[in-house]
Design a protein around this motif. Structure first.
Motif, PDB file in Angstrom:
ATOM      1  N   ASN A 105       3.845  38.538  20.832  1.00 22.68           N
ATOM      2  CA  ASN A 105       4.209  37.134  20.848  1.00 22.68           C
ATOM      3  C   ASN A 105       5.063  36.732  19.662  1.00 22.68           C
ATOM      4  O   ASN A 105       4.750  37.085  18.535  1.00 22.68           O
ATOM      5  CB  ASN A 105       2.929  36.323  20.718  1.00 22.68           C
ATOM      6  CG  ASN A 105       2.550  35.689  22.014  1.00 22.68           C
ATOM      7  OD1 ASN A 105       1.647  34.926  22.060  1.00 22.68           O
ATOM      8  ND2 ASN A 105       3.264  35.983  23.072  1.00 22.68           N
ATOM      9  N   GLY A 106       6.111  35.995  19.967  1.00 21.48           N
ATOM     10  CA  GLY A 106       6.893  35.419  18.875  1.00 21.48           C
ATOM     11  C   GLY A 106       7.745  36.421  18.124  1.00 21.48           C
ATOM     12  O   GLY A 106       8.232  36.150  17.033  1.00 21.48           O
ATOM     13  N   GLY A 127      10.603  37.608  19.150  1.00 21.19           N
ATOM     14  CA  GLY A 127      12.022  37.361  19.368  1.00 21.19           C
ATOM     15  C   GLY A 127      12.565  37.875  20.688  1.00 21.19           C
ATOM     16  O   GLY A 127      13.777  37.971  20.878  1.00 21.19           O
ATOM     17  N   LYS A 128      11.687  38.176  21.645  1.00 20.64           N
ATOM     18  CA  LYS A 128      12.164  38.693  22.929  1.00 20.64           C
ATOM     19  C   LYS A 128      12.982  37.639  23.671  1.00 20.64           C
ATOM     20  O   LYS A 128      14.074  37.914  24.169  1.00 20.64           O
ATOM     21  CB  LYS A 128      10.975  39.147  23.787  1.00 20.64           C
ATOM     22  CG  LYS A 128      10.099  40.172  23.105  1.00 20.64           C
ATOM     23  CD  LYS A 128       8.920  40.583  23.952  1.00 20.64           C
ATOM     24  CE  LYS A 128       7.958  39.471  24.291  1.00 20.64           C
ATOM     25  NZ  LYS A 128       7.224  38.892  23.174  1.00 20.64           N
ATOM     26  N   THR A 129      12.426  36.443  23.747  1.00 21.59           N
ATOM     27  CA  THR A 129      13.156  35.383  24.443  1.00 21.59           C
ATOM     28  C   THR A 129      14.429  35.023  23.693  1.00 21.59           C
ATOM     29  O   THR A 129      15.477  34.765  24.305  1.00 21.59           O
ATOM     30  CB  THR A 129      12.247  34.144  24.603  1.00 21.59           C
ATOM     31  OG1 THR A 129      11.115  34.514  25.392  1.00 21.59           O
ATOM     32  CG2 THR A 129      12.980  33.005  25.289  1.00 21.59           C
ATOM     33  N   THR A 130      14.356  35.040  22.380  1.00 24.71           N
ATOM     34  CA  THR A 130      15.549  34.764  21.576  1.00 24.71           C
ATOM     35  C   THR A 130      16.646  35.778  21.907  1.00 24.71           C
ATOM     36  O   THR A 130      17.819  35.419  22.057  1.00 24.71           O
ATOM     37  CB  THR A 130      15.195  34.837  20.078  1.00 24.71           C
ATOM     38  OG1 THR A 130      14.075  33.995  19.842  1.00 24.71           O
ATOM     39  CG2 THR A 130      16.364  34.385  19.234  1.00 24.71           C
ATOM     40  N   GLN A 160      12.115  32.559  30.950  1.00 24.61           N
ATOM     41  CA  GLN A 160      10.694  32.309  30.836  1.00 24.61           C
ATOM     42  C   GLN A 160      10.509  30.817  31.095  1.00 24.61           C
ATOM     43  O   GLN A 160      11.212  29.995  30.539  1.00 24.61           O
ATOM     44  CB  GLN A 160      10.265  32.644  29.414  1.00 24.61           C
ATOM     45  CG  GLN A 160       8.802  32.748  29.237  1.00 24.61           C
ATOM     46  CD  GLN A 160       8.461  33.434  27.917  1.00 24.61           C
ATOM     47  OE1 GLN A 160       9.226  33.379  26.975  1.00 24.61           O
ATOM     48  NE2 GLN A 160       7.308  34.070  27.864  1.00 24.61           N
ATOM     49  N   HIS A 189      15.895  21.833  16.681  1.00 24.30           N
ATOM     50  CA  HIS A 189      16.304  22.758  17.734  1.00 24.30           C
ATOM     51  C   HIS A 189      15.178  22.890  18.725  1.00 24.30           C
ATOM     52  O   HIS A 189      14.558  23.935  18.874  1.00 24.30           O
ATOM     53  CB  HIS A 189      16.670  24.104  17.136  1.00 24.30           C
ATOM     54  CG  HIS A 189      17.975  24.058  16.437  1.00 24.30           C
ATOM     55  ND1 HIS A 189      19.159  24.302  17.056  1.00 24.30           N
ATOM     56  CD2 HIS A 189      18.264  23.705  15.177  1.00 24.30           C
ATOM     57  CE1 HIS A 189      20.134  24.139  16.207  1.00 24.30           C
ATOM     58  NE2 HIS A 189      19.624  23.770  15.047  1.00 24.30           N
ATOM     59  N   LYS A 235       4.863  24.105  12.578  1.00 25.06           N
ATOM     60  CA  LYS A 235       6.133  24.063  13.325  1.00 25.06           C
ATOM     61  C   LYS A 235       6.079  23.082  14.492  1.00 25.06           C
ATOM     62  O   LYS A 235       5.010  22.820  15.039  1.00 25.06           O
ATOM     63  CB  LYS A 235       6.429  25.440  13.891  1.00 25.06           C
ATOM     64  CG  LYS A 235       6.974  26.423  12.898  1.00 25.06           C
ATOM     65  CD  LYS A 235       7.588  27.544  13.708  1.00 25.06           C
ATOM     66  CE  LYS A 235       8.251  28.599  12.892  1.00 25.06           C
ATOM     67  NZ  LYS A 235       8.862  29.589  13.794  1.00 25.06           N
ATOM     68  N   GLU A 259       9.513  24.303  19.364  1.00 30.73           N
ATOM     69  CA  GLU A 259      10.247  25.433  18.788  1.00 30.73           C
ATOM     70  C   GLU A 259       9.409  26.694  18.724  1.00 30.73           C
ATOM     71  O   GLU A 259       9.742  27.636  18.020  1.00 30.73           O
ATOM     72  CB  GLU A 259      10.720  25.070  17.376  1.00 30.73           C
ATOM     73  CG  GLU A 259      11.689  23.905  17.374  1.00 30.73           C
ATOM     74  CD  GLU A 259      12.182  23.588  15.970  1.00 30.73           C
ATOM     75  OE1 GLU A 259      11.634  24.141  15.008  1.00 30.73           O
ATOM     76  OE2 GLU A 259      13.110  22.783  15.863  1.00 30.73           O
ATOM     77  N   GLY A 294       4.056  32.167  24.186  1.00 29.50           N
ATOM     78  CA  GLY A 294       2.661  32.503  23.949  1.00 29.50           C
ATOM     79  C   GLY A 294       2.027  31.607  22.892  1.00 29.50           C
ATOM     80  O   GLY A 294       0.864  31.219  22.994  1.00 29.50           O
TER      81      GLY A 294
HETATM   82  N1  LIG Z   1      13.984  26.415  19.750  1.00 30.02           N
HETATM   83  C1  LIG Z   1      13.483  27.039  18.657  1.00 30.02           C
HETATM   84  N2  LIG Z   1      13.722  26.551  17.432  1.00 30.02           N
HETATM   85  C2  LIG Z   1      13.221  27.166  16.324  1.00 30.02           C
HETATM   86  N3  LIG Z   1      12.462  28.278  16.357  1.00 30.02           N
HETATM   87  C3  LIG Z   1      12.198  28.820  17.554  1.00 30.02           C
HETATM   88  C4  LIG Z   1      12.696  28.234  18.761  1.00 30.02           C
HETATM   89  N4  LIG Z   1      12.264  28.975  19.807  1.00 30.02           N
HETATM   90  C5  LIG Z   1      11.540  29.978  19.273  1.00 30.02           C
HETATM   91  N5  LIG Z   1      11.497  29.896  17.920  1.00 30.02           N
HETATM   92  C6  LIG Z   1      10.793  30.816  17.019  1.00 30.02           C
HETATM   93  O1  LIG Z   1      11.389  32.070  17.116  1.00 30.02           O
HETATM   94  C7  LIG Z   1      10.410  33.111  17.118  1.00 30.02           C
HETATM   95  C8  LIG Z   1      10.670  34.030  18.306  1.00 30.02           C
HETATM   96  O2  LIG Z   1      10.481  33.296  19.512  1.00 30.02           O
HETATM   97  P1  LIG Z   1      10.723  33.927  20.946  1.00 30.02           P
HETATM   98  O3  LIG Z   1      10.593  32.821  21.928  1.00 30.02           O
HETATM   99  O4  LIG Z   1      11.969  34.694  20.951  1.00 30.02           O
HETATM  100  O5  LIG Z   1       9.460  34.906  21.024  1.00 30.02           O
HETATM  101  P2  LIG Z   1       9.016  35.861  22.205  1.00 30.02           P
HETATM  102  O6  LIG Z   1       9.056  37.234  21.675  1.00 30.02           O
HETATM  103  O7  LIG Z   1       9.788  35.579  23.439  1.00 30.02           O
HETATM  104  O8  LIG Z   1       7.487  35.421  22.399  1.00 30.02           O
HETATM  105  P3  LIG Z   1       6.615  35.223  23.760  1.00 30.02           P
HETATM  106  O9  LIG Z   1       6.059  36.547  24.101  1.00 30.02           O
HETATM  107  O10 LIG Z   1       5.532  34.298  23.320  1.00 30.02           O
HETATM  108  O11 LIG Z   1       7.472  34.641  24.810  1.00 30.02           O
HETATM  109  C9  LIG Z   1       9.066  32.416  17.142  1.00 30.02           C
HETATM  110  O12 LIG Z   1       8.469  32.547  15.882  1.00 30.02           O
HETATM  111  C10 LIG Z   1       9.357  30.986  17.442  1.00 30.02           C
HETATM  112  O13 LIG Z   1       8.505  30.153  16.709  1.00 30.02           O
END
Ligand SMILES: Nc1ncnc2c1ncn2[C@@H]1O[C@H](COP(=O)(O)OP(=O)(O)OP(=O)(O)O)[C@@H](O)[C@H]1O
Ligand SMILES: Nc1ncnc2c1ncn2[C@@H]1O[C@H](COP(=O)(O)OP(=O)(O)OP(=O)(O)O)[C@@H](O)[C@H]1O
Ligand SMILES: [Mg+2]
Ligand SMILES: [Mg+2]
Lengths: 233, 357, 244
Positions: free
Chosen positions: A36-37, A39-42, A83, B344, C137, C141, C145
């Motif tokens: 979790n978190g 950065g996959k979605t990023t 997602q 953001h 936070k 953002e 999960g």
């Molecule tokens: N819009 C946003 N603005 C600022 N920070 C963000 C934003 N979206 C996500 N983040 C931060 O970036 C990090 C990575 O987020 P991301 O959504 O890429 O995680 P993930 O790997 O897809 O997690 P998950 O398995 O929960 O979907 C997290 O710590 C989150 O808090």
């Protein structure tokens, strides 16, 4: 075909991805695992163009697309199942599928019918509004809508979320069949180990915004290796 | 400093810090000293900005905090003005009329709000209803030119309005009435108090639930809060504020007219709030200042189409400073000092940002 | 472990919800005893989420009755039902995007208490769920999960008598799913819980009695081992997935 080099990307001034590189070949299915978190979605949002990377490059078939907007990338047939689904709630299921088809010619050419043949469960929901569907039905629709764009690369962000076990298996079968009959590639972010194992040629482990290791399909069938990474802190 | 600037972007239930209080004190001192350097005419201009800023706050409070867009603020503004005018001309003292100018619009807001909120009007119909109410009141007031429309000793005069509205008396010393500079001080003091009050309201559970309603009304209900009650209370409070503004407006100009209810005024309020930034409390105040001075400046330059120019300005603002002037400038400064700007937020929620300054 | 009196905490009688022609919930008689940890499974579109929304007053039933702790609560609005002690995590993340995670939790915690107690409750939830890393936070953002955790935290901060969780493990990684399962078992010592899930590993970790919905009706209700072997359940829901 899709290649990302040294991506630094994130929100505001704060990078989430720290120089991540990734390469997907024609007809290759690449899985991505990570906590979790991490950065996959990023990463997915950067690949599709919702986020512009601070540095690094993205190219499709060697042509740079780093600066191209999301709609341009859609036209280049990069498909995205985000997602959270993001279906159009006040359009019917049929209209949602139409939106997925890129050109008028394709719509008339019956792409929607073609895709529906693979998603028989959507048939009886065609006239229902997207927003009225159950969670799993929406997820199914999101995948089907993406396929209506005849993608060359599909970016899937946890596509099995909310879908019942038997349909997850059907989707895995479908995507495997598509791999056989076309040259489509997939980048698959997934928490469901069976699903990612069934589909992926390689699995990248993402940790703190970087690829910490690459696993082969064989590694994945070894429960010990998997446990090591799934349990990784 | 960074924290202070970030506050310009986003809501917070935290107690305001020292920087905020320092800002208030500086603003108060400047407002207190200004009459030393300004002539009476300039003071008069500035006073009306302060008075209208109250009206702007009544709207941005509803819109920015709880997420209800009301075009009805001008209805309460006009009611406040008329109530004060009619009562002050009928009674000997002006203290009661001043209070009535606040209380009656508040009651009106309570009645209208009750039917709209508990009638489960959706947000958009709520906005439309408030607009209709404003229009009806404007029409009704225009139609009172006949001699049969008298309240006590006062003729309502339709289109022409009521001239010669009595100035405010000092409550404990009715011999003394407030002159231009006194009205200025009163307006400044009221504005500062209201501003502080609304800001502190945010730190209370009530204020935080209001923000919660703006963010996600369904979730608020699922946590056990009766969202309708909060909406109604907020609407009543904003009605009182608008009434206060209208009362002060009548005192400032010694005059009330149906324009107070007018569509132009209703539109202006929205422009102030949008230009300044609805998510902040300071933004709308700045918005009023800019637009008021711009309007009179354009007038002096002999630009005939003031409304048209204002329209263009509004469009420019909406396009260039999506969140309004104050949040945008705050963001810019944040970037300059190298901090990460807030905001953001994922899809769908960027319309809903708020702040506490 | 569970030493509650075995009286029904929630009960529905002939509960029906139809959307136009769709019978999303079809004459459901459901009984849940105080102290249970019940799992609901069933095909996509079977009516699980609709059932949860009926129980929490988010939608009104077409006909039938809902009893909570012996009282008829049919037709009450959702805030009234929440006050009686039902907390829910909806399927779609349902949080306050523009507020920080802490503010989200605080809004949940302070409802029926003073500021101090609310602050204490918030800290407790932050500790228990390990939210410290992102509690400051904005929830809008956060990663998917993380948002789920915030929402679970909001439900817990209210300490309701009955907790309904619609797919709590969605968007969580495997490790977190295990943690969530443990958490639910611990919570269950004091709270009655109903969980909707599609993750059978998760179900097997926590389940005792499982209710299977199909086409708006209850198809089966039995111990998890029996249900997961049931041919009809396999047919409409599990497919070839190995679960036994
Ligand atoms: N819009 C946003 N603005 C600022 N920070 C963000 C934003 N979206 C996500 N983040 C931060 O970036 C990090 C990575 O987020 P991301 O959504 O890429 O995680 P993930 O790997 O897809 O997690 P998950 O398995 O929960 O979907 C997290 O710590 C989150 O808090
Ligand atoms: N507002 C509505 N209008 C019309 N049909 C609806 C509406 N809401 C739900 N439905 C339909 O009712 C059925 C039940 O939906 P529900 O969301 O309860 O399913 P579910 O069991 O939660 O499924 P999932 O496992 O996919 O989340 C679905 O077929 C859905 O399309
Ligand atoms: Mg994600
Ligand atoms: Mg559901």
């Amino acid at each position: 075909m899709l290649e990302a080099k040294n991506l630094v990307s994130g929100y505001g001034a704060l990078p989430i991805l720290h120089g991540l590189s990734l390469r997907v070949d024609d007809n290759e299915y690449v899985g991505i695992l990570g906590h979790n978190g991490m950065g996959k979605t990023t990463l997915m949002r950067t690949l599709i163009g919702h986020i512009t990377p601070m540095s690094g490059s993205i190219s499709l078939d060697g042509a740079p697309i780093t600066g191209a907007g999301a709609h341009k990338r859609a036209r280049m047939r990069i498909g995205y199942v985000p997602q959270g689904r993001e279906i159009f709630p006040s359009l019917t299921v049929r209209e949602n599928l139409m939106m997925g088809a890129l050109s008028g010619a394709e719509k008339r050419g019956g792409i929607v019918e073609e895709v529906l043949a693979d998603f028989p469960r959507l048939e009886r929901l065609l006239e229902r509004n997207g927003g009225a569907l159950s969670g799993g039905e929406q997820q199914l629709l999101a995948i089907a809508r993406c396929l209506c764009g005849r993608p060359r690369v599909m970016l899937l962000d946890e596509p099995t979320e909310g879908i019942q076990p038997s349909i997850i298996d059907e989707i895995a079968d479908l995507l495997l069949a598509i791999r056989k009959r076309s040259s489509m590639s997939i980048v698959l972010v997934e928490q469901n180990l069976d699903f990612i194992q069934a589909l992926s040629d390689r699995v990248l482990i993402i940790h703190r915004g970087n690829v910490s290791r690459t696993l082969t399909a064989n590694d994945l069938s070894d429960p010990e290796v998997v446990n090591e990474f799934v349990g990784m802190g | 400093m960074v924290k202070f600037l970030q506050r310009l972007q986003r809501p917070s239930g935290e107690r305001p810090g020292a920087a905020w209080w320092a800002f208030i004190v500086i603003a108060a001192v400047i407002l207190a000293l200004l009459p030393q350097t300004l002539g009476l005419a300039q003071l008069l201009d500035l006073s009306v900005v302060l008075v209208l800023a109250l009206l702007a706050l009544s709207m941005s409070f509803l819109w920015g905090y709880i997420g209800i867009l009301s075009f009805g603020q001008t209805a309460f503004f006009g009611t406040g003005g008329y109530v004060y005018a009619v009562a002050a001309m009928n009674f000997d003292s002006t203290t009661l009329p001043f209070l009535l100018g606040i209380v009656l619009p508040m009651l009106l807001a309570a009645v209208l709000g009750y039917f709209m909120v508990y009638g489960k009007l959706s947000d958009i119909y709520f906005s439309v209803m408030t607009l209709v109410i404003t229009l009806i009141m404007n029409k009704a007031m225009r139609a009172t030119s006949g001699s049969q429309y008298v309240v006590g000793d006062v003729r309502l005069n339709g289109q022409n309005g009521i001239p010669g509205v009595p100035p405010l008396q000092v409550p404990w010393n009715p011999e003394v009435t407030l002159f231009i500079d006194h009205v200025y001080y009163l307006a400044a003091a009221l504005l500062i108090l209201v501003y502080i009050g609304l800001r502190l309201l945010l730190t209370t559970p009530f204020g935080r639930v209001m923000i919660g309603i703006r963010e996600n009304e369904q979730r608020i209900e699922l946590l056990g809060y009766d969202a309708r009650r909060y909406k109604l209370l907020a609407f009543i409070l904003s009605g009182a504020l608008a009434g206060l503004s209208g009362t002060m407006f009548a005192i400032w100009g010694n005059f009330v007219a149906p324009e107070m209810f007018g569509l132009d005024r209703a539109a202006e309020v929205i422009i102030w709030v949008i230009v300044g930034g609805k998510a902040t409390l300071i933004g709308p105040i700045v918005g009023v200042g800019i637009i008021q001075y711009l309007t009179s400046w354009l007038g002096m330059q002999g630009v005939g189409q003031v409304t048209l120019v204002l329209g263009v300005i509004l469009i420019v603002f909406v396009l260039a400073f999506k969140d309004g002037l104050v949040p945008t400038l705050g963001n810019l400064l944040l970037r300059l000092v190298g901090a990460r700007p807030e905001g953001h937020i994922k899809k769908g929620s960027d319309l809903k940002k708020g702040s506490d300054v | 472990m569970k030493d509650f009196a075995a009286k029904p905490l929630i009960e529905t009688r002939q509960l029906v919800k139809s959307f136009g022609g769709v019978q999303a919930t079809d004459t459901v008689d459901f009984i849940l005893k105080e102290g249970e940890l019940r799992c609901l499974i069933g095909p996509n579109g079977a009516g699980k989420s609709t059932f949860f929304k009926l129980l929490t007053g988010q939608i009104a039933p077409t006909s039938g009755k809902i009893l909570f702790d012996g009282d008829d609560v049919t037709g009450l609005s959702s805030f009234e039902i929440a006050r009686r002690g039902i907390g829910i995590k909806n399927q779609k993340p349902d949080v306050f995007d523009g507020l920080s995670a802490r503010e989200n939790l605080w809004l949940a915690a302070q409802f029926d208490t003073d500021k101090k107690t609310a602050d204490r409750r918030v800290e407790k939830v932050v500790d228990e769920l390990k939210l410290g890393a992102f509690v400051h936070k904005l929830v809008g953002e956060l990663a998917h999960g993380q948002r789920q955790w915030v929402e679970i935290g909001m439900v817990m901060a209210r300490s309701p008598r009955l907790i309904l969780l619609d797919e709590p493990s969605a968007g969580m990684d495997q490790e977190e799913r295990v943690r969530t399962a443990e958490l639910l078992k611990a919570l269950n010592t004091t709270t009655t819980i109903v969980v909707v899930e599609h993750d059978m590993q998760f179900i097997k970790r926590i389940a005792d009695i499982v209710t299977v919905f199909h086409r708006g009706k209850i198809l089966r209700e039995a111990h998890v081992d029996i249900v997961l072997r049931d041919p009809e359940v396999r047919n409409v829901y599990l497919g070839r997935t190995e679960v036994a």
